[in-house]
Design an enzyme around this catalytic site. Structure first.
Site, PDB file in Angstrom:
ATOM      1  N   TYR A  69     -22.575  34.292 -31.884  1.00 50.79           N
ATOM      2  CA  TYR A  69     -22.226  35.626 -32.382  1.00 50.79           C
ATOM      3  C   TYR A  69     -22.794  36.764 -31.540  1.00 50.79           C
ATOM      4  O   TYR A  69     -22.941  37.872 -32.050  1.00 50.79           O
ATOM      5  CB  TYR A  69     -22.692  35.766 -33.831  1.00 50.79           C
ATOM      6  CG  TYR A  69     -22.161  34.698 -34.740  1.00 50.79           C
ATOM      7  CD1 TYR A  69     -20.795  34.480 -34.878  1.00 50.79           C
ATOM      8  CD2 TYR A  69     -23.026  33.873 -35.454  1.00 50.79           C
ATOM      9  CE1 TYR A  69     -20.308  33.486 -35.711  1.00 50.79           C
ATOM     10  CE2 TYR A  69     -22.549  32.882 -36.288  1.00 50.79           C
ATOM     11  CZ  TYR A  69     -21.189  32.693 -36.409  1.00 50.79           C
ATOM     12  OH  TYR A  69     -20.714  31.702 -37.237  1.00 50.79           O
ATOM     13  N   SER A  95     -26.016  29.832 -40.979  1.00 50.74           N
ATOM     14  CA  SER A  95     -24.618  29.477 -40.825  1.00 50.74           C
ATOM     15  C   SER A  95     -24.453  28.597 -39.586  1.00 50.74           C
ATOM     16  O   SER A  95     -25.110  27.571 -39.460  1.00 50.74           O
ATOM     17  CB  SER A  95     -23.759  30.742 -40.766  1.00 50.74           C
ATOM     18  OG  SER A  95     -22.411  30.441 -40.957  1.00 50.74           O
ATOM     19  N   TYR A  96     -23.599  28.990 -38.612  1.00 53.93           N
ATOM     20  CA  TYR A  96     -23.457  28.162 -37.413  1.00 53.93           C
ATOM     21  C   TYR A  96     -24.761  28.111 -36.618  1.00 53.93           C
ATOM     22  O   TYR A  96     -25.045  27.117 -35.945  1.00 53.93           O
ATOM     23  CB  TYR A  96     -22.330  28.688 -36.521  1.00 53.93           C
ATOM     24  CG  TYR A  96     -21.980  27.726 -35.403  1.00 53.93           C
ATOM     25  CD1 TYR A  96     -21.038  26.714 -35.603  1.00 53.93           C
ATOM     26  CD2 TYR A  96     -22.599  27.803 -34.161  1.00 53.93           C
ATOM     27  CE1 TYR A  96     -20.734  25.811 -34.598  1.00 53.93           C
ATOM     28  CE2 TYR A  96     -22.298  26.915 -33.142  1.00 53.93           C
ATOM     29  CZ  TYR A  96     -21.361  25.913 -33.374  1.00 53.93           C
ATOM     30  OH  TYR A  96     -21.069  25.023 -32.366  1.00 53.93           O
ATOM     31  N   TRP A 112     -13.004  32.373 -40.339  1.00 59.32           N
ATOM     32  CA  TRP A 112     -14.054  32.129 -39.361  1.00 59.32           C
ATOM     33  C   TRP A 112     -13.455  31.877 -37.980  1.00 59.32           C
ATOM     34  O   TRP A 112     -13.909  32.425 -36.975  1.00 59.32           O
ATOM     35  CB  TRP A 112     -14.925  30.952 -39.800  1.00 59.32           C
ATOM     36  CG  TRP A 112     -16.133  30.726 -38.946  1.00 59.32           C
ATOM     37  CD1 TRP A 112     -17.183  31.587 -38.757  1.00 59.32           C
ATOM     38  CD2 TRP A 112     -16.427  29.563 -38.177  1.00 59.32           C
ATOM     39  NE1 TRP A 112     -18.124  31.020 -37.916  1.00 59.32           N
ATOM     40  CE2 TRP A 112     -17.681  29.775 -37.549  1.00 59.32           C
ATOM     41  CE3 TRP A 112     -15.765  28.351 -37.973  1.00 59.32           C
ATOM     42  CZ2 TRP A 112     -18.276  28.822 -36.720  1.00 59.32           C
ATOM     43  CZ3 TRP A 112     -16.361  27.401 -37.151  1.00 59.32           C
ATOM     44  CH2 TRP A 112     -17.596  27.638 -36.531  1.00 59.32           C
ATOM     45  N   ASP A 171     -23.407  30.536 -51.979  1.00 61.29           N
ATOM     46  CA  ASP A 171     -23.042  30.276 -50.588  1.00 61.29           C
ATOM     47  C   ASP A 171     -22.140  29.059 -50.480  1.00 61.29           C
ATOM     48  O   ASP A 171     -22.330  28.064 -51.190  1.00 61.29           O
ATOM     49  CB  ASP A 171     -24.306  30.041 -49.754  1.00 61.29           C
ATOM     50  CG  ASP A 171     -23.969  29.768 -48.307  1.00 61.29           C
ATOM     51  OD1 ASP A 171     -23.286  30.602 -47.696  1.00 61.29           O
ATOM     52  OD2 ASP A 171     -24.355  28.701 -47.791  1.00 61.29           O
ATOM     53  N   HIS A 180     -22.762  34.230 -48.780  1.00 62.48           N
ATOM     54  CA  HIS A 180     -22.705  34.177 -47.321  1.00 62.48           C
ATOM     55  C   HIS A 180     -22.389  35.570 -46.784  1.00 62.48           C
ATOM     56  O   HIS A 180     -21.384  35.798 -46.105  1.00 62.48           O
ATOM     57  CB  HIS A 180     -21.649  33.167 -46.871  1.00 62.48           C
ATOM     58  CG  HIS A 180     -21.956  32.530 -45.554  1.00 62.48           C
ATOM     59  ND1 HIS A 180     -22.806  31.469 -45.423  1.00 62.48           N
ATOM     60  CD2 HIS A 180     -21.528  32.812 -44.299  1.00 62.48           C
ATOM     61  CE1 HIS A 180     -22.883  31.106 -44.160  1.00 62.48           C
ATOM     62  NE2 HIS A 180     -22.120  31.912 -43.452  1.00 62.48           N
TER      63      HIS A 180
END
Length: 589
Positions: A72, A139-140, A187, A273, A308
């Protein structure tokens, strides 16, 4: 959360100008006096250059090192990086392969174990690192930690993965056979923006020299030479082609590697989440199976009311304000955890019980020695129909005579998602939302307790045991649980789904026999909530929750190639021999 959670990024514009990569060393001055190096490159084992920014104390010496690997844009989170560096850490933020300034092609999960290993060992070998490396992020960015940990880099000591999954089939892309459509599409679309920039710039670089030599008029020059949409996110097409939990997913299944992991970990999860189950399973799996006693004893679990997305300073999540106590100061949490894990500081992580949960309704934190709490009692609330079309009941007394309720499910008119476990973007806000609009739909059955005579706390895993039949060869059954207050507001708590053809296993499809009654296990994941006296426990049963999950077309066709849909007649059984029941983990007060 007071986090400006940078793991959710949906850019609003695409810059197509041709520009060199933003690399090169520098030392931007700051009032904190830190040393900062911008665009530091490292080479992976296959020769790909990954780019990072390094923040470190000005004083000479060797320091424990914090590494974050993100898709990101590493240039975000500067304030957090500076704060952690000011607390005595080398802080490295790196673009993962194929993102922003790093070379290579991005494909989710595929390279994160090897690249993560290489990045950890590179970071540990830097002249100002003391060889102790920690990783953090959500997250990722949590996935980059978990996958790196599966590769066992010798210098990775501790991680802080929050709101992330334990595998990338179940609970990331699919849930009990149903595609998590809103997340998978939104996403992927967000990620595609940077991919579009990179690929467009490369096409321009390749075409410009030829146009300069040709005699073609400038008016014929194509200002935009865009790649085909399939080139921007090829993994999305792979995801829908692999709708079973096959070898494609097994290659990156974190939960298969718990026995190989040697790291201490603080696992953070949110009740709202979409990766909640994975966050809990990572804790439980590593607590039970990690490779060393130190790693097993070094697991901690933090479960808040978060979604999230960011939490407001007042603790508002969705349309509910849980109070300032619900706000997570992530920078402070990272520092405290890493002080304990990397510096040996005897802080709260050395003295407090391993599990800390936020009890919604009461809106208070509580420490637990385990999750789920051993004292929770599995309590069945049996589904019982009302008269005619009146709402049904949830009762602790088992049903008697044979009765059933039916509705028609039309894939062309699905029940719409109302808040809950969502990501990404603002079109469908995540978190608690009022579920009452569902009650006007003829394809939603509603079951409620009478107003509670006393407080009822539910903390742990929840499930719906549903006896049902359908007229179709395949269909879905969905459930939403809500806390209904005295005003009638029905606050979302949790949801679940089961796809009929994957009722027995997500490894292979097995069509339904129309008219046959099956027992379905609808996994409602987990929550912690105090249903106050005077409130109602309410369950919504249907066959769709769209677009959180893709619509089941009732034909049994694969997701990727489905071309038609049919209506299905659904029948729910609630009698003595087929006692459909909501199973809640009740904590005695």
């Amino acid at each position: 959360m007071r986090t400006r959670l940078s793991f959710i990024i949906l850019a609003g514009a695409v810059i197509l100008a041709v520009a060199p990569a933003r690399t090169g060393r520098g030392n931007p001055a700051g009032p904190d006096g830190l040393k900062v190096e911008i665009g530091v490159k490292m080479k992976t084992r296959d020769g790909v250059a990954l780019v990072a920014d390094v923040y470190r104390p000005e004083a000479e010496g060797r320091y424990p090192t914090l590494l974050q690997r993100t898709p990101y844009d590493r240039r975000g989170g500067v304030d957090e990086a500076r704060a952690l560096a000011g607390a005595g850490y080398v802080v490295i933020r790196q673009d993962v392969r194929g993102r922003y300034d790093s070379e290579g092609e991005f494909y989710p999960f595929r390279h994160e174990a090897d690249d993560g290993y290489d990045a950890v060992e590179w970071a540990a070998a830097l002249p100002y690192s003391n060889g102790q490396v920690g990783m953090w992020g959500g997250s990722y960015v949590g996935a980059t930690q978990m996958l790196a940990a599966t590769a066992r880099p010798p210098h990775l000591v501790a991680i802080f993965p929050y709101v992330t999954a334990s595998e990338y089939y179940e609970g990331w892309t699919y849930q009990h056979g149903a595609l998590m459509q809103w997340f998978a599409t939104s996403w992927s679309s967000g990620l595609a923006i940077d991919t579009l920039r990179r690929k467009t710039q490369e096409r321009v670089r390749q075409r410009l020299p030829g146009w300069e030599r040709e005699a073609s008029p400038l008016s014929a020059y194509p200002l935009l030479d865009l790649p085909a949409p399939a080139e921007l996110a090829p993994y999305f097409r792979d995801w829908i082609r692999h709708e079973t939990s096959d070898d494609y997913w097994a290659k990156v299944k974190v939960s298969d590697h718990y026995p190989e992991m040697t790291v201490k970990a603080l696992h953070g999860g949110g009740w709202h989440d979409l990766f909640l189950r994975g966050s809990i399973e990572n804790y439980l799996g590593m607590k039970a199976k990690a490779a060393t006693p130190e790693a097993r004893d070094g697991q901690r679990l933090l479960l808040g009311p978060w979604a999230h997305a960011a939490t407001s300073p007042e603790g508002k999540i969705g349309d509910v304000t849980f109070g300032r106590g619900a706000v997570l100061d992530t920078t402070k949490t990272i520092r405290s955890w890493m002080d304990y894990a990397l510096k040996g500081v005897a802080n709260e992580y050395a003295t407090r019980p391993a599990v800390r949960v936020f009890v919604m309704g009461e809106n208070a934190w509580r420490d637990e020695t385990e999750f789920p709490p051993a004292r929770a009692r599995a309590t069945r609330y049996y589904l019982q129909p009302g008269s005619g079309r009146a709402d049904g009941w949830l009762a602790e007394k088992p049903p008697g005579r044979a009765v059933s309720q039916s509705y028609d499910y039309d894939p062309e008119d699905p029940a719409l998602t109302l808040g809950g476990r969502l990501c990404c973007g603002d079109l469908l806000p995540p978190g608690p939302a009022d579920q009452r609009p569902l009650e006007s739909r003829p394809d939603v059955l509603v079951f409620s307790t009478p107003p509670l005579a006393r407080d009822v706390e539910v903390t742990g895993w929840l499930a719906l045991e549903l006896f049902a039949a359908t007229s179709a060869v395949d269909t879905d059954f969905t459930a939403v649980l809500a806390d209904v207050d005295e005003t009638g507001y029905a606050r979302f708590l949790t949801d679940g789904i089961v796809r009929g053809r994957y009722r027995e296993s997500t490894a292979a499809a097995a069509r339904l026999e129309p008219g046959r009654v099956y027992k379905y296990a609808v996994d409602l994941w987990a929550t912690s909530n105090l249903f106050k006296a005077g409130h109602r426990i309410r369950l919504y049963v249907s066959s769709s929750n769209f677009p959180r999950f893709d619509r089941n077309r009732n034909t049994g066709e694969p997701i990727a190639t489905a071309t038609r849909s049919v209506k299905a007649r659904q029948t729910i059984y609630v009698d003595k021999d087929r006692p459909s029941a909501l199973v809640l983990p009740v904590i005695s007060r």
